[in-house]
Motif scaffolding. Structure first.
Motif, short mmCIF file in Angstrom:
data_model
loop_
_atom_site.label_atom_id
_atom_site.label_comp_id
_atom_site.label_asym_id
_atom_site.label_seq_id
_atom_site.Cartn_x
_atom_site.Cartn_y
_atom_site.Cartn_z
N ASN A 74 0.82 -1.23 0.00
CA ASN A 74 0.00 0.00 0.00
C ASN A 74 0.85 1.27 0.00
N TRP A 75 2.00 1.19 -0.66
CA TRP A 75 2.86 2.35 -0.79
C TRP A 75 2.67 3.01 -2.15
N LEU A 76 3.08 4.25 -2.23
CA LEU A 76 3.02 5.00 -3.50
C LEU A 76 4.25 5.90 -3.56
N PHE A 77 4.97 5.84 -4.69
CA PHE A 77 6.19 6.63 -4.87
C PHE A 77 5.90 7.72 -5.90
N VAL A 78 5.94 8.96 -5.46
CA VAL A 78 5.66 10.09 -6.36
C VAL A 78 6.99 10.76 -6.69
N VAL A 79 7.31 10.79 -7.98
CA VAL A 79 8.58 11.35 -8.44
C VAL A 79 8.36 12.78 -8.92
N PHE A 80 9.08 13.71 -8.30
CA PHE A 80 9.01 15.11 -8.70
C PHE A 80 10.26 15.43 -9.52
N LYS A 81 10.07 15.69 -10.83
CA LYS A 81 11.20 15.96 -11.72
C LYS A 81 11.07 17.31 -12.42
N SER A 82 9.86 17.83 -12.56
CA SER A 82 9.71 19.11 -13.25
C SER A 82 10.33 20.22 -12.41
N GLU A 83 10.79 21.25 -13.08
CA GLU A 83 11.46 22.35 -12.38
C GLU A 83 10.51 23.01 -11.37
N GLU A 84 9.27 23.18 -11.77
CA GLU A 84 8.29 23.83 -10.89
C GLU A 84 8.03 22.99 -9.63
N ALA A 85 7.83 21.68 -9.82
CA ALA A 85 7.55 20.80 -8.68
C ALA A 85 8.75 20.70 -7.75
N ARG A 86 9.95 20.60 -8.34
CA ARG A 86 11.17 20.50 -7.52
C ARG A 86 11.39 21.77 -6.70
N GLU A 87 11.10 22.92 -7.30
CA GLU A 87 11.28 24.18 -6.57
C GLU A 87 10.31 24.26 -5.40
N ARG A 88 9.11 23.77 -5.62
CA ARG A 88 8.11 23.78 -4.54
C ARG A 88 8.53 22.83 -3.41
N ILE A 89 8.97 21.63 -3.76
CA ILE A 89 9.43 20.68 -2.75
C ILE A 89 10.63 21.23 -2.00
N TYR A 90 11.55 21.84 -2.73
CA TYR A 90 12.74 22.42 -2.12
C TYR A 90 12.36 23.47 -1.07
N THR A 91 11.42 24.31 -1.43
CA THR A 91 10.95 25.36 -0.50
C THR A 91 10.30 24.75 0.73
N LEU A 92 9.55 23.67 0.54
CA LEU A 92 8.89 23.01 1.67
C LEU A 92 9.90 22.33 2.59
N ILE A 93 10.95 21.76 2.01
CA ILE A 93 12.01 21.16 2.83
C ILE A 93 12.68 22.24 3.67
N ALA A 94 12.98 23.38 3.05
CA ALA A 94 13.61 24.49 3.77
C ALA A 94 12.71 24.97 4.89
N LYS A 95 11.43 25.06 4.62
CA LYS A 95 10.46 25.48 5.63
C LYS A 95 10.41 24.47 6.78
N GLY A 96 10.46 23.18 6.44
CA GLY A 96 10.45 22.14 7.45
C GLY A 96 11.70 22.14 8.30
N MET A 97 12.85 22.37 7.66
CA MET A 97 14.12 22.43 8.40
C MET A 97 14.10 23.57 9.39
N GLU A 98 13.58 24.70 8.98
CA GLU A 98 13.51 25.85 9.89
C GLU A 98 12.56 25.55 11.05
N ALA A 99 11.45 24.89 10.77
CA ALA A 99 10.51 24.51 11.84
C ALA A 99 11.17 23.55 12.82
N TYR A 100 11.99 22.65 12.29
CA TYR A 100 12.70 21.68 13.13
C TYR A 100 13.69 22.40 14.04
N TYR A 101 14.45 23.32 13.48
CA TYR A 101 15.43 24.08 14.26
C TYR A 101 14.73 24.87 15.37
N ARG A 102 13.58 25.45 15.05
CA ARG A 102 12.85 26.22 16.06
C ARG A 102 12.27 25.30 17.14
N ALA A 103 11.86 24.10 16.73
CA ALA A 103 11.27 23.15 17.69
C ALA A 103 12.28 22.70 18.74
#
Length: 202
Positions: A44-73
């Motif tokens: 019951n797993w699903l692997f979603v591959v993000f390769k387009s420039e737009e999708a990768r930029e969005r994921i990258y921004t979300l990772i950065a946002k998550g890292m900052e939330a982690y540091y603050r936590a």
């Protein structure tokens, strides 16, 4: 390559070259992933591959946002958070040519009844985690680098990753895996704890 070489050669890679990862290699990673054990044979797993420039930029921004939330936590001082931002935005930490998000479909289960909700969820996450490990070991064989990203599970961020993947709330994000050719030579780190500290023979 021997299995032991992949196991002991694997390390978390956070900086990637701009070199594109061929689609056949991405497929090989997922094909290795789905050979992992899966609770009740549900797959019951699903692997979603993000390769387009737009999708990768969005994921990258979300990772950065998550890292900052982690540091603050963990109550890190603002100057350390600023250094994190510099590593991410100036040095390109976690910027990869491919991101693979691993989800589980919580509707697919073997045991019915609310009393089994937590157990079924744990089994599904464990199955996905084993699949991720397979994927990472295959990446070593192919000369690719990977790193496990869990901070995308912070509230608000996970929902955005799901939305980008076109999935609804029935899917749970187990993690995001940046994939690419390492910018430098990967150097596996020694474990902090000795064998005797993490094992018990009865």
């Amino acid at each position: 390559m021997e299995l032991g070489d992949a196991i002991f050669g694997r390390t978390s890679v956070r900086y990637f070259s701009e070199r594109e990862v061929p689609e056949e290699q991405v497929r090989a990673l997922i094909e290795a992933a789905v050979r992992a054990p899966t609770a009740s044979g549900l797959e019951n797993w699903l692997f979603v591959v993000f390769k387009s420039e737009e999708a990768r930029e969005r994921i990258y921004t979300l990772i950065a946002k998550g890292m900052e939330a982690y540091y603050r936590a963990v109550n890190l001082p603002e100057e350390k958070i600023e250094k994190l931002r510099e590593r991410i935005y100036r040095e390109g930490m976690f910027r990869a040519p491919v991101y693979i998000a691993v989800f589980i479909d919580r509707r697919v289960r073997f045991l019915q009844g609310k009393e089994f909700d937590e157990l079924e969820f744990i089994w599904s996450v464990e199955s996905a985690a084993m699949a991720i490990q397979n994927l990472m070991l295959k990446a070593v064989e192919l000369g690719l680098g990977t790193v496990y990203i869990g901070v995308t599970n912070f509230p608000g961020i996970e929902e955005e990753v799901r939305e980008l993947a076109g999935l609804d709330g029935n899917y749970y994000l187990v993690g995001v895996i940046p994939v690419g050719y390492p910018r430098g030579e990967p150097k596996p780190r020694k474990r902090k704890k000795a064998f005797e500290e993490v094992s018990k023979f009865i």
